[in-house]
Design a protein around this motif. Structure first.
Motif, PDB file in Angstrom:
ATOM      1  N   GLY A 131       0.824  -1.194   0.000  1.00 46.53           N
ATOM      2  CA  GLY A 131       0.000   0.000   0.000  1.00 46.53           C
ATOM      3  C   GLY A 131       0.859   1.245   0.000  1.00 46.53           C
ATOM      4  N   VAL A 132       0.273   2.362   0.439  1.00 47.39           N
ATOM      5  CA  VAL A 132       0.998   3.638   0.455  1.00 47.39           C
ATOM      6  C   VAL A 132       1.800   3.761   1.746  1.00 47.39           C
ATOM      7  N   ASN A 133       2.882   4.557   1.665  1.00 55.00           N
ATOM      8  CA  ASN A 133       3.727   4.875   2.819  1.00 55.00           C
ATOM      9  C   ASN A 133       4.314   3.627   3.485  1.00 55.00           C
ATOM     10  N   VAL A 134       4.662   2.645   2.695  1.00 55.24           N
ATOM     11  CA  VAL A 134       5.320   1.444   3.209  1.00 55.24           C
ATOM     12  C   VAL A 134       6.833   1.623   3.098  1.00 55.24           C
ATOM     13  N   ILE A 135       7.539   1.375   4.190  1.00 57.76           N
ATOM     14  CA  ILE A 135       8.998   1.489   4.218  1.00 57.76           C
ATOM     15  C   ILE A 135       9.580   0.093   4.400  1.00 57.76           C
ATOM     16  N   ASN A 171       6.357 -15.676  -1.900  1.00 56.18           N
ATOM     17  CA  ASN A 171       5.342 -15.332  -2.889  1.00 56.18           C
ATOM     18  C   ASN A 171       4.045 -14.880  -2.218  1.00 56.18           C
ATOM     19  N   HIS A 172       3.355 -13.979  -2.895  1.00 54.52           N
ATOM     20  CA  HIS A 172       2.023 -13.538  -2.475  1.00 54.52           C
ATOM     21  C   HIS A 172       2.032 -12.886  -1.085  1.00 54.52           C
ATOM     22  N   VAL A 173       2.948 -11.977  -0.893  1.00 52.44           N
ATOM     23  CA  VAL A 173       3.009 -11.188   0.337  1.00 52.44           C
ATOM     24  C   VAL A 173       2.271  -9.876   0.102  1.00 52.44           C
ATOM     25  N   ILE A 174       1.383  -9.530   1.035  1.00 52.92           N
ATOM     26  CA  ILE A 174       0.620  -8.284   0.958  1.00 52.92           C
ATOM     27  C   ILE A 174       0.944  -7.449   2.186  1.00 52.92           C
ATOM     28  N   ILE A 175       1.341  -6.201   1.958  1.00 45.10           N
ATOM     29  CA  ILE A 175       1.671  -5.279   3.048  1.00 45.10           C
ATOM     30  C   ILE A 175       0.817  -4.031   2.860  1.00 45.10           C
ATOM     31  N   LYS A 176      -0.046  -3.731   3.808  1.00 42.27           N
ATOM     32  CA  LYS A 176      -0.983  -2.630   3.667  1.00 42.27           C
ATOM     33  C   LYS A 176      -0.342  -1.294   4.062  1.00 42.27           C
ATOM     34  N   ASN A 177      -1.132  -0.243   4.107  1.00 47.15           N
ATOM     35  CA  ASN A 177      -0.637   1.129   4.247  1.00 47.15           C
ATOM     36  C   ASN A 177       0.127   1.357   5.553  1.00 47.15           C
ATOM     37  N   ASN A 178       1.138   2.229   5.465  1.00 44.76           N
ATOM     38  CA  ASN A 178       1.839   2.790   6.631  1.00 44.76           C
ATOM     39  C   ASN A 178       2.584   1.737   7.453  1.00 44.76           C
ATOM     40  N   ILE A 197       6.065  -0.520   8.372  1.00 42.27           N
ATOM     41  CA  ILE A 197       7.524  -0.442   8.335  1.00 42.27           C
ATOM     42  C   ILE A 197       8.081  -1.850   8.490  1.00 42.27           C
ATOM     43  N   ILE A 198       8.860  -2.277   7.512  1.00 44.25           N
ATOM     44  CA  ILE A 198       9.540  -3.570   7.562  1.00 44.25           C
ATOM     45  C   ILE A 198      11.032  -3.269   7.665  1.00 44.25           C
ATOM     46  N   GLU A 199      11.626  -3.537   8.806  1.00 44.75           N
ATOM     47  CA  GLU A 199      13.016  -3.162   9.030  1.00 44.75           C
ATOM     48  C   GLU A 199      13.970  -4.183   8.396  1.00 44.75           C
ATOM     49  N   ASN A 226      -0.477  -0.165   9.369  1.00 49.48           N
ATOM     50  CA  ASN A 226       0.201   0.457  10.518  1.00 49.48           C
ATOM     51  C   ASN A 226       1.002  -0.510  11.377  1.00 49.48           C
ATOM     52  N   CYS A 227       1.542  -1.550  10.773  1.00 51.46           N
ATOM     53  CA  CYS A 227       2.367  -2.502  11.530  1.00 51.46           C
ATOM     54  C   CYS A 227       3.850  -2.140  11.430  1.00 51.46           C
ATOM     55  N   ILE A 228       4.587  -2.516  12.476  1.00 49.17           N
ATOM     56  CA  ILE A 228       6.047  -2.440  12.466  1.00 49.17           C
ATOM     57  C   ILE A 228       6.595  -3.848  12.637  1.00 49.17           C
TER      58      ILE A 228
END
Length: 286
Positions: free
Chosen positions: A8-12, A21-28, A30-32, A46-48
């Motif tokens: 999604g948007v604002n994903v870091i 495969n088939h990983v979905i990360i929603k808005n906001n 952070i994956i360190e 909104n997950c970290i």
């Protein structure tokens, strides 16, 4: 490496992150750095996910979770200290939960909302932890453990396989509070801790024992014993307790209840007889 994740948007996303495969990360989110995400993972808004976290395939992380939260060494100098967190396949971690780094969680784990699991906790397979429960550090939970909502497990507690702990139970660990001397409770397989029970530091609840609702347990409870009251006293044998509807004996409960247990639709004796001798001893003793 799998396919590029759907974001999604604002994903870091940090360095050296590996995706299945088939990983979905929603808005906001952070994956360190140095995170490993298996196949078919969904991370809600909104997950970290902090550094050195590994989440196996077919897992879902609800909104506003922190996975791999810092230990106290980070707050001492505000520098990153490596502590790995491993979460097994098919995890379901509901919104608002915080799991600290330095722990390991087996497959088929699920938790309710706003659950906290502190560092150096070992959790087996097929464990369920209810909403608002708090597992303090240095704990060990076996397989097929079921905690209901708002349970507090003090540091250094040990819970063996197939234990049920009902809402608002509290496991204390400091015999002379406040002090640095901590003694966790030890709950053996197939024991039951009913709602609002309080276990004092270091008590041992043996196989098939039943701690009644609201009991305050100050000493060990032996196999098959029923502990009731404040302070808890031994009031009988679980094998004499009858089901209110059928009038039949209900305990040991494993012969009358199988939902979410390894012998579901199979029968306890059939399942148990297929185990090796070491596992049989671990579950029921000699």
């Amino acid at each position: 490496m799998g396919t590029k994740p759907e974001t999604g948007v604002n994903v870091i996303i940090g360095d050296n992150v590996r995706f299945g495969n088939h990983v979905i990360i929603k808005n906001n989110c952070i994956i360190e750095d140095n995170v490993v995400l298996g196949d078919n993972i969904y991370i809600d808004h909104n997950c970290i996910i902090r550094s050195d976290v590994s989440i196996a395939s077919d897992s879902m992380i609800g909104a506003n979770c922190i996975i791999g939260e810092y230990q106290m060494d980070f707050y001492a100098d505000r520098l990153y200290h490596k502590h790995e967190l491993k979460i097994g396949e098919r995890a379901l971690i509901r919104s608002g939960s915080v799991i600290y780094n330095g722990s390991e969680i087996g497959k088929n784990f699920q938790c309710g909302h706003h659950v906290t699991i502190r560092e150096r906790t070992q959790i087996g397979d097929n464990v369920s932890i209810g909403t608002l429960s708090d597992i303090q550090g240095d704990c060990r939970l076996g397989n097929f453990v079921r905690l209901h909502s708002d349970v507090f497990i003090g540091k250094h507690s040990r819970i063996d396989d197939c234990v049920w702990i009902f809402p608002h139970a509290v496991f204390t660990n400091d015999p002379t509070p406040p002090s640095e001397h901590e003694f966790g409770a030890y709950i053996h397989s197939f024991a039951i801790i009913a709602a609002n029970a309080i276990l004092l530091p270091g008590v041992e609840i043996h196989t098939d024992a039943l701690v009644g609702a609201g009991a305050v347990v100050t000493r060990d409870v032996d196999k098959y014993e029923v502990a009731l009251g404040n302070p808890a006293k031994i009031k009988g044998d679980v094998r004499d307790i009858k089901n209110r509807e059928s009038g039949e004996r209900h305990y040991p409960w494993r012969y009358h209840f199988d939902r979410a247990m390894p012998w579901e639709n199979y029968g306890f004796d059939h399942w148990y007889n297929e185990l090796d001798d070491k596992m049989k001893t671990m579950l029921l003793g000699k």
